[in-house]
Each structure stands twice: as C-alpha cells, then as structure tokens.
Design a protein around this motif. Structure first.
Motif, PDB file in Angstrom:
ATOM      1  N   ASP A   1     -35.542 -54.585  67.870  1.00  0.00           N
ATOM      2  CA  ASP A   1     -34.751 -54.855  69.325  1.00  0.00           C
ATOM      3  C   ASP A   1     -35.756 -54.861  70.285  1.00  0.00           C
ATOM      4  N   VAL A   2     -36.981 -54.321  70.033  1.00  0.00           N
ATOM      5  CA  VAL A   2     -38.028 -54.630  71.373  1.00  0.00           C
ATOM      6  C   VAL A   2     -38.382 -56.028  71.404  1.00  0.00           C
ATOM      7  N   LEU A   3     -38.749 -56.549  70.263  1.00  0.00           N
ATOM      8  CA  LEU A   3     -39.219 -57.909  70.089  1.00  0.00           C
ATOM      9  C   LEU A   3     -38.229 -58.972  70.138  1.00  0.00           C
ATOM     10  N   SER A   4     -37.270 -58.959  71.238  1.00  0.00           N
ATOM     11  CA  SER A   4     -36.263 -59.918  71.196  1.00  0.00           C
ATOM     12  C   SER A   4     -36.819 -61.225  71.626  1.00  0.00           C
ATOM     13  N   GLU A   5     -35.732 -62.550  71.764  1.00  0.00           N
ATOM     14  CA  GLU A   5     -36.258 -63.715  72.174  1.00  0.00           C
ATOM     15  C   GLU A   5     -36.967 -63.647  73.449  1.00  0.00           C
ATOM     16  N   LYS A   6     -36.208 -62.874  74.383  1.00  0.00           N
ATOM     17  CA  LYS A   6     -36.548 -62.558  75.915  1.00  0.00           C
ATOM     18  C   LYS A   6     -38.175 -61.793  76.026  1.00  0.00           C
ATOM     19  N   ALA A   7     -38.373 -60.895  75.136  1.00  0.00           N
ATOM     20  CA  ALA A   7     -39.635 -60.559  74.908  1.00  0.00           C
ATOM     21  C   ALA A   7     -40.701 -61.377  74.645  1.00  0.00           C
ATOM     22  N   PHE A   8     -40.406 -62.642  73.643  1.00  0.00           N
ATOM     23  CA  PHE A   8     -41.483 -63.504  73.431  1.00  0.00           C
ATOM     24  C   PHE A   8     -41.619 -64.268  74.727  1.00  0.00           C
TER      25      PHE A   8
ATOM     26  N   GLY B   1     -46.277 -64.271  80.833  1.00  0.00           N
ATOM     27  CA  GLY B   1     -47.662 -63.404  81.232  1.00  0.00           C
ATOM     28  C   GLY B   1     -48.957 -64.274  81.023  1.00  0.00           C
ATOM     29  N   LEU B   2     -48.899 -64.835  79.918  1.00  0.00           N
ATOM     30  CA  LEU B   2     -49.951 -65.831  79.365  1.00  0.00           C
ATOM     31  C   LEU B   2     -50.308 -66.923  80.687  1.00  0.00           C
ATOM     32  N   LEU B   3     -49.333 -67.431  81.017  1.00  0.00           N
ATOM     33  CA  LEU B   3     -49.403 -68.553  82.305  1.00  0.00           C
ATOM     34  C   LEU B   3     -49.893 -67.844  83.569  1.00  0.00           C
ATOM     35  N   ALA B   4     -49.304 -66.776  83.876  1.00  0.00           N
ATOM     36  CA  ALA B   4     -49.447 -66.310  85.308  1.00  0.00           C
ATOM     37  C   ALA B   4     -50.922 -65.575  85.218  1.00  0.00           C
ATOM     38  N   THR B   5     -51.397 -65.286  84.177  1.00  0.00           N
ATOM     39  CA  THR B   5     -52.873 -64.723  84.137  1.00  0.00           C
ATOM     40  C   THR B   5     -53.927 -65.750  83.792  1.00  0.00           C
ATOM     41  N   GLY B   6     -53.473 -66.947  83.334  1.00  0.00           N
ATOM     42  CA  GLY B   6     -54.525 -67.796  82.746  1.00  0.00           C
ATOM     43  C   GLY B   6     -55.166 -67.432  81.544  1.00  0.00           C
ATOM     44  N   GLY B   7     -54.503 -66.927  80.610  1.00  0.00           N
ATOM     45  CA  GLY B   7     -54.864 -66.383  79.405  1.00  0.00           C
ATOM     46  C   GLY B   7     -55.273 -67.280  78.544  1.00  0.00           C
ATOM     47  N   SER B   8     -55.738 -67.003  77.317  1.00  0.00           N
ATOM     48  CA  SER B   8     -56.492 -67.785  76.218  1.00  0.00           C
ATOM     49  C   SER B   8     -55.405 -68.686  75.638  1.00  0.00           C
ATOM     50  N   THR B   9     -55.972 -69.988  75.506  1.00  0.00           N
ATOM     51  CA  THR B   9     -55.246 -71.058  74.610  1.00  0.00           C
ATOM     52  C   THR B   9     -54.988 -70.716  73.250  1.00  0.00           C
ATOM     53  N   ASN B  10     -55.695 -69.810  72.628  1.00  0.00           N
ATOM     54  CA  ASN B  10     -55.544 -69.256  71.396  1.00  0.00           C
ATOM     55  C   ASN B  10     -54.092 -68.888  71.247  1.00  0.00           C
ATOM     56  N   HIS B  11     -53.623 -68.459  72.421  1.00  0.00           N
ATOM     57  CA  HIS B  11     -52.045 -67.846  72.066  1.00  0.00           C
ATOM     58  C   HIS B  11     -51.029 -69.125  72.083  1.00  0.00           C
ATOM     59  N   THR B  12     -51.343 -70.287  72.145  1.00  0.00           N
ATOM     60  CA  THR B  12     -50.646 -71.253  71.844  1.00  0.00           C
ATOM     61  C   THR B  12     -50.521 -71.659  70.404  1.00  0.00           C
ATOM     62  N   LEU B  13     -51.476 -70.726  69.580  1.00  0.00           N
ATOM     63  CA  LEU B  13     -51.277 -70.587  68.101  1.00  0.00           C
ATOM     64  C   LEU B  13     -50.489 -69.498  67.919  1.00  0.00           C
ATOM     65  N   HIS B  14     -50.889 -68.354  68.632  1.00  0.00           N
ATOM     66  CA  HIS B  14     -50.471 -67.118  68.092  1.00  0.00           C
ATOM     67  C   HIS B  14     -48.961 -66.828  68.451  1.00  0.00           C
ATOM     68  N   ILE B  15     -48.698 -67.199  69.868  1.00  0.00           N
ATOM     69  CA  ILE B  15     -47.411 -66.640  70.197  1.00  0.00           C
ATOM     70  C   ILE B  15     -46.230 -67.307  69.294  1.00  0.00           C
ATOM     71  N   PRO B  16     -46.318 -68.703  68.871  1.00  0.00           N
ATOM     72  CA  PRO B  16     -45.350 -69.250  67.898  1.00  0.00           C
ATOM     73  C   PRO B  16     -45.355 -68.569  66.696  1.00  0.00           C
ATOM     74  N   ALA B  17     -46.548 -68.247  66.181  1.00  0.00           N
ATOM     75  CA  ALA B  17     -46.737 -67.460  64.982  1.00  0.00           C
ATOM     76  C   ALA B  17     -45.901 -65.977  64.918  1.00  0.00           C
ATOM     77  N   MET B  18     -46.285 -65.239  65.848  1.00  0.00           N
ATOM     78  CA  MET B  18     -45.611 -64.140  65.797  1.00  0.00           C
ATOM     79  C   MET B  18     -44.361 -63.991  66.320  1.00  0.00           C
ATOM     80  N   ALA B  19     -43.841 -65.041  67.041  1.00  0.00           N
ATOM     81  CA  ALA B  19     -42.444 -65.364  67.348  1.00  0.00           C
ATOM     82  C   ALA B  19     -41.618 -65.526  65.913  1.00  0.00           C
ATOM     83  N   ARG B  20     -42.254 -66.491  65.114  1.00  0.00           N
ATOM     84  CA  ARG B  20     -41.395 -67.020  64.050  1.00  0.00           C
ATOM     85  C   ARG B  20     -41.305 -65.976  63.008  1.00  0.00           C
TER      86      ARG B  20
END
Length: 604
Positions: free
Chosen positions: A283-290, A296-315
C-alpha cells in the motif's frame, strides 16, 4: 498546497493505466499472503523451534505470545563500506528497542554490498549492476522463513537499496521500513578532488597527490558526501515514504541518529501485520509513490543510475515506468538543488540548508508531488516536509526552514536553478538513450563531430595517454558495455580525461550503451543506449570518423552519414566474454537480462 500539476496528473494516470494488469496481479499476491495473526503461528512446532532456538529466554517467552510482533532485520552490513560500517551495532540496538515495547527482533539475513567506488575501472565492476538482483534474491531468502510480522532493511549505497526494495516487494504483505546510516562528515571539497583527478589524468601530479586527495575526501564512517547514487537512494526513500521522516542525512553515531533508529523499530512494531494498524509495503509503494521518487530525482539532480533502478523497482511492484515518463516530468519539475557533481556543495551542506524536507514542501506547494499517499509513518507526504530534532531525549519534528539557508545550494520553486530537472530521453537513428544536463553547461549540450570508437574504456584511456586522439572536437563512443555484453559497468573513469578536453576549450561528448556513475558531471553523455551493441544496436556499426550529433536540448542522438550505406555495414564483432573475478558466475544473468530502458533486470 496547490492542485496537482496537469503534467504530473497526466503522467501518473498513464502509468496507472499502463500498469493496470501487472499492478492487479501484484496486489492480488500481496492480498493472498496477508495475515491477521503472527506469521510464526502458521509454522509447525518443529519449524517454530528452529526460529527461536538461539533466542534468549526472554525473547522466547515474548515470541510465544500471539500479540507480539517479531521484526525481521535484513542487513547489508560490512566494514569495508564506510556507509555500511555503522550497521555493525544496529541489530543489538534494534533488539533492545524492540524489547522495551514488548516486541522481538531477529536478523533474518544479510545481503552482499559491494562498493562501486572501489571497483571503478576494475574487473569487479562488471558484477555491480547484477549485484542489485542478487541482493533482491538474498532479501527474499532472508524473509522466506515466514516468521516475521514486519521488516527493517538496513542499506544505503548504490545497488543495495534498489535491491532491498525489489526483494522486499516480494513480501509486500508485510510492513517494511528502511533504516539508513547517514553521511560521513565533510572532507576535501569536491571541486578540489575533481581538479586533482583531472591533473592526474593529464600527468600533472603523481599518484601520491591523487591518493592524498582521495583519502581527504573519503575519510570516515558514513556515506560518501557527493550526490551520487547512494545519497539519491536516501532521498528516494524519503520521497517514497519508506523512512522515518528526515532520517536520510543525519550523521552516524549521533544521539539523533540513534533516536531515529529506535523510532523505526517502534514504528515497525506498531504497524506490524499482526497489530491493530498494519501498514503493508504494497500500500505504501503505489504508482504515486514511484512517481514521487522520479520527481525527487529530477528536482535534486540525482544519479542517472536511477533511470535503471526506478523502472526495475517499480516493476517489482507491478508498476511500469518508462524513460518517456521521466522525460515528460523533467520538463516541468524545476531543479531546486545544486549538490556535487551538479554544484560545489556536498550533501551535508544541502541538508543544513534545508534538505529533503525543504524540497518536499516546495514541490508540494507547486502541485508537483502526490501528497495523498500512504507512508510507513502515516497518511500523506506532508509528514516528510519536517525535520527531526531532540528535545532533551525526546525525538520530535518541526517544520523545515521557511527560506533556504543557502541559496547557492537549495532554492524554492519560485527561484529554481533551472526551470526543469535536466534529465532527458534521447531518441534517434542510433537508438534510445538518457542524458543528464543539470551538471552540463549550456554550451556543451549540443555537439556535432566525428566519433572515435572503442570497445573498452581502457582502450580510450590508453589513447588519451598516448595522445593519439583527434585534434579538435570529437565524440567518444564506447560500446559493448550494456547489460548483456559485460554487465554494464560504470564508465566513470572516462570523466577526468574527457573533462580535460572541455577545459582546453574543445567540445567532446560520450555515446555509450554503458552507464556513467552517479558522480558523472560536466561532459554531455548519451548513455544506456539501447539496443545495445551485443543485440545488434546501431552503435555496433559505427566506425572511426563517422559524424554524429548529440543534442541534449532537443533530445536526439544520431549518425549523420548516408543511411543506406550505414544499414548495409557489418556489425562490429563482439569482444570475447571475459571471466575471472567472479564474472563467469554471472554469465547466466548476462544471457537473461532485459534492456536498459526496462531497468536492466533479470527478473522481467
């Protein structure tokens, strides 16, 4: 709080629609395993005896009570990683905190935690991306005993947190809280470290000066202080509501850090599956949470590695997120932070200026985050727009500062560093890639030049040292670096050399089916190019001297020659698959892995 931004709403709605079937299947699985009684009660007497055999008499007695939650600890402790060394004492502290509230806690298992900072440019880096999926499986093994009513995940760094999330989502019927260790104190300023690295690459200083600079940068316990993948992880855990609010960037071994760890234990017990107020990870990790994690990644200029990790975690949670989703959000999410490599400050300066809580409050005020989400702490992301503090020995929270305490590091949405997040999806006749422009000067974001092609980053470095690279502008192509080729090692070792050319006033860029580090910076880089060379992607046809164009503004990456002649070319031969240093053990993962734009995962 403002109404939701229309682009945020549109992207979220299409993710929900795209994910309808996979999310439904995921939630059905979580529902199938939920229980209102202790997990251990379902075990046979022999099974249960094994669970508590090594426990002391007090914990054995407590565990026998139906109403008592048993908390499983999954830890990434080792003392080779400065970020994970503080976890050494966490199990004992968590157990002590649990006993005080009539709960029990056990170390369910450990997961491997390798350091990309150690393996940069080395053979071991070819295990790095796949270590995320090994960690996911290790997390599942740890929790598979089905003896826990809640879980605490102890992890910080690059592949460890995404791996823990993926693994824990197989047990999403349980409440799961992430417990960080905190950053090390500030050392040598990051721009000075980067300068010495470039000087070393140019042969202007020796290894002794380089080692002294590195030791002054990485000098104590805690997470490395630049804003790479590890610290981006911690930001995301706050954005996704998996932390105790404000826990990300409090230093190790401080009273406030200790209090936050106790609070995580207490909340795990309070929200345990067999308690009165269960709080499932599903219930915590909903579509809206991802979506909040992407913002957050975009607003803070975070790591490009998360263009891999976010899709993997979300899936893993049944949610399908694409690079196009990230690109569309990037165009409306402003850049609010400048933390190295996107600026000169480190994460401690960012935290002191107002930190993640300030970013969350500002984004909520602009309708750029979903406030209406479940978190491990309650309902609503507004809980995370606060900062923790100690009032005597009591842990409390207060609003973050109304204004940034350093506008060179952190700014409000009314005065951002730039109007958009700086993450781009690139499309063209060479395939699809991503780039991060927040650390790249505007004059370096577009380049049209001849390319120089390499099948290994070491070959480029040899050419650099031998001074055999072209005069003038050029685009460095490094191929056969994708997940299927060699596990997609980071190519961060290229950064100092390529940066040296920029410092000379030349234009350079990188095109690769590999990935850069979360510490990558000022060089325009079209990375994660897919299809990768091993799969017959167009990058396999490139030859030295071909004209390419990388346009990070328009979002294109193209070969500029004759299209018919290009298509008729024979693909370059794949280099021999390397072994040694454990690489042979991961051959099956290289064969099974999916493409970079789907997260480079072996599970889907």
């Amino acid at each position: 709080m403002s109404d939701i931004h229309p682009v945020l709403a549109e992207v979220t709605n299409r993710i929900i629609e795209r994910s309808r079937n996979t999310r439904a299947a995921f939630m059905a699985r979580a529902d199938r395993y939920k229980s209102n009684e202790p997990r251990r009660k379902k075990l046979s007497c022999a099974n249960y005896a094994h669970v508590v055999a090594a426990s002391d008499d007090h914990d054995k007695l407590q565990a026998a009570l139906d109403a008592v939650p048993n908390i499983g600890i999954v830890t990434a402790y080792n003392d080779m990683l400065s970020a994970h060394q503080p976890f050494h004492d966490y199990p004992d502290k968590i157990k002590a905190a649990a006993r005080k509230i009539a709960a029990t806690a056990q170390v369910a298992g450990g997961v491997p935690a390798m350091c990309d900072g150690v393996t940069q440019g080395r053979e071991g880096m070819e295990l790095s991306l796949f270590s995320r999926d090994v960690i996911a499986m290790s997390t599942a093994v740890s929790l598979s005993h089905d003896a826990f009513d809640a879980a605490l995940c102890l992890g910080v760094c690059d592949k460890i947190v995404p791996g823990l999330v993926i693994g824990a989502l197989s047990f999403a019927h349980l409440p799961v809280i992430f417990v960080p260790g905190g950053p090390m104190s500030s050392g040598l300023p990051n721009p000075e470290k980067a300068k010495v690295r470039t000087q070393y690459a140019l042969g202007q200083v020796g290894r002794d000066a380089l080692l002294a600079a590195e030791m002054a940068s990485y000098h104590g316990v805690g997470t490395c202080t630049f804003y790479g993948t590890a610290n981006s992880n911690q930001m995301m855990m706050e954005m996704m509501g998996l932390h105790v609010p404000g826990a990300a960037f409090v230093h190790p071994n401080t009273p406030l850090r200790e209090a936050l760890t106790v609070a995580a234990t207490q909340q795990a017990a309070k929200t345990a599956e067999n308690g009165k107020s269960p709080k499932r990870m599903a219930d915590v990790l909903s579509e809206k949470a991802f979506v909040n994690a992407v913002v957050g990644l975009l607003a803070t200029g975070g790591s490009t590695n998360h263009t891999l990790h976010i899709p993997a975690m979300a899936r893993a949670g049944g949610v399908i997120i694409t690079w196009q989703d990230m690109d569309d959000l990037s165009r409306v999410v402003p850049l609010l932070a400048r933390v190295y490599p996107n600026g000169s400050a480190d994460v401690n300066h960012f935290h002191a200026a107002g930190g993640i809580g300030f970013v969350i409050r500002e984004l909520l005020s602009a309708g750029l985050l979903h406030e209406d989400v479940e978190t491990i702490w309650g309902t609503g992301l507004s809980d995370y727009a606060q900062e923790p503090f100690l009032d005597g020995e009591t842990l409390k929270w207060r609003p973050v500062p109304e204004h940034s305490l350093d506008d060179k590091v952190l700014r409000p949405v009314s005065d951002p560093f730039q109007a958009e997040g700086g993450l781009r999806e690139l499309n063209g006749n060479l395939g699809r890639a991503v780039t991060k422009t927040s650390a790249v000067k505007a004059e370096h974001r577009i380049i049209e030049a001849q390319c120089v092609v390499f099948d290994d980053q070491d070959d480029f470095l040899k050419a650099f040292k031998a001074k055999t690279l072209p005069d003038g502008d050029f685009i460095c192509v490094v191929r056969f670096q994708g997940p299927r080729a060699n596990g997609m090692p980071e190519l961060h070792s290229l950064t100092p050399s390529l940066s040296a050319f920029l410092d000379e006033g030349r234009k350079v860029a990188l095109v690769s089916d590999g990935r850069m580090s979360g510490a990558s910076g000022k060089v325009a880089a079209a990375i994660h190019l897919t299809p990768e060379a091993v799969d017959g992607g167009p990058i396999a046809k490139l030859r030295n001297g071909d004209m390419l164009r990388v346009d990070c503004e328009k979002g294109t990456v193209d070969y500029l020659g004759d299209a018919t002649e290009f298509l008729e070319r024979t693909n370059a031969e794949r280099p021999k698959e390397a072994d040694g240093m454990g690489r042979e053990l991961f051959a099956h993962m290289r064969r099974a892995v999916g493409p970079a734009d789907a997260g480079g995962a072996v599970f889907w």
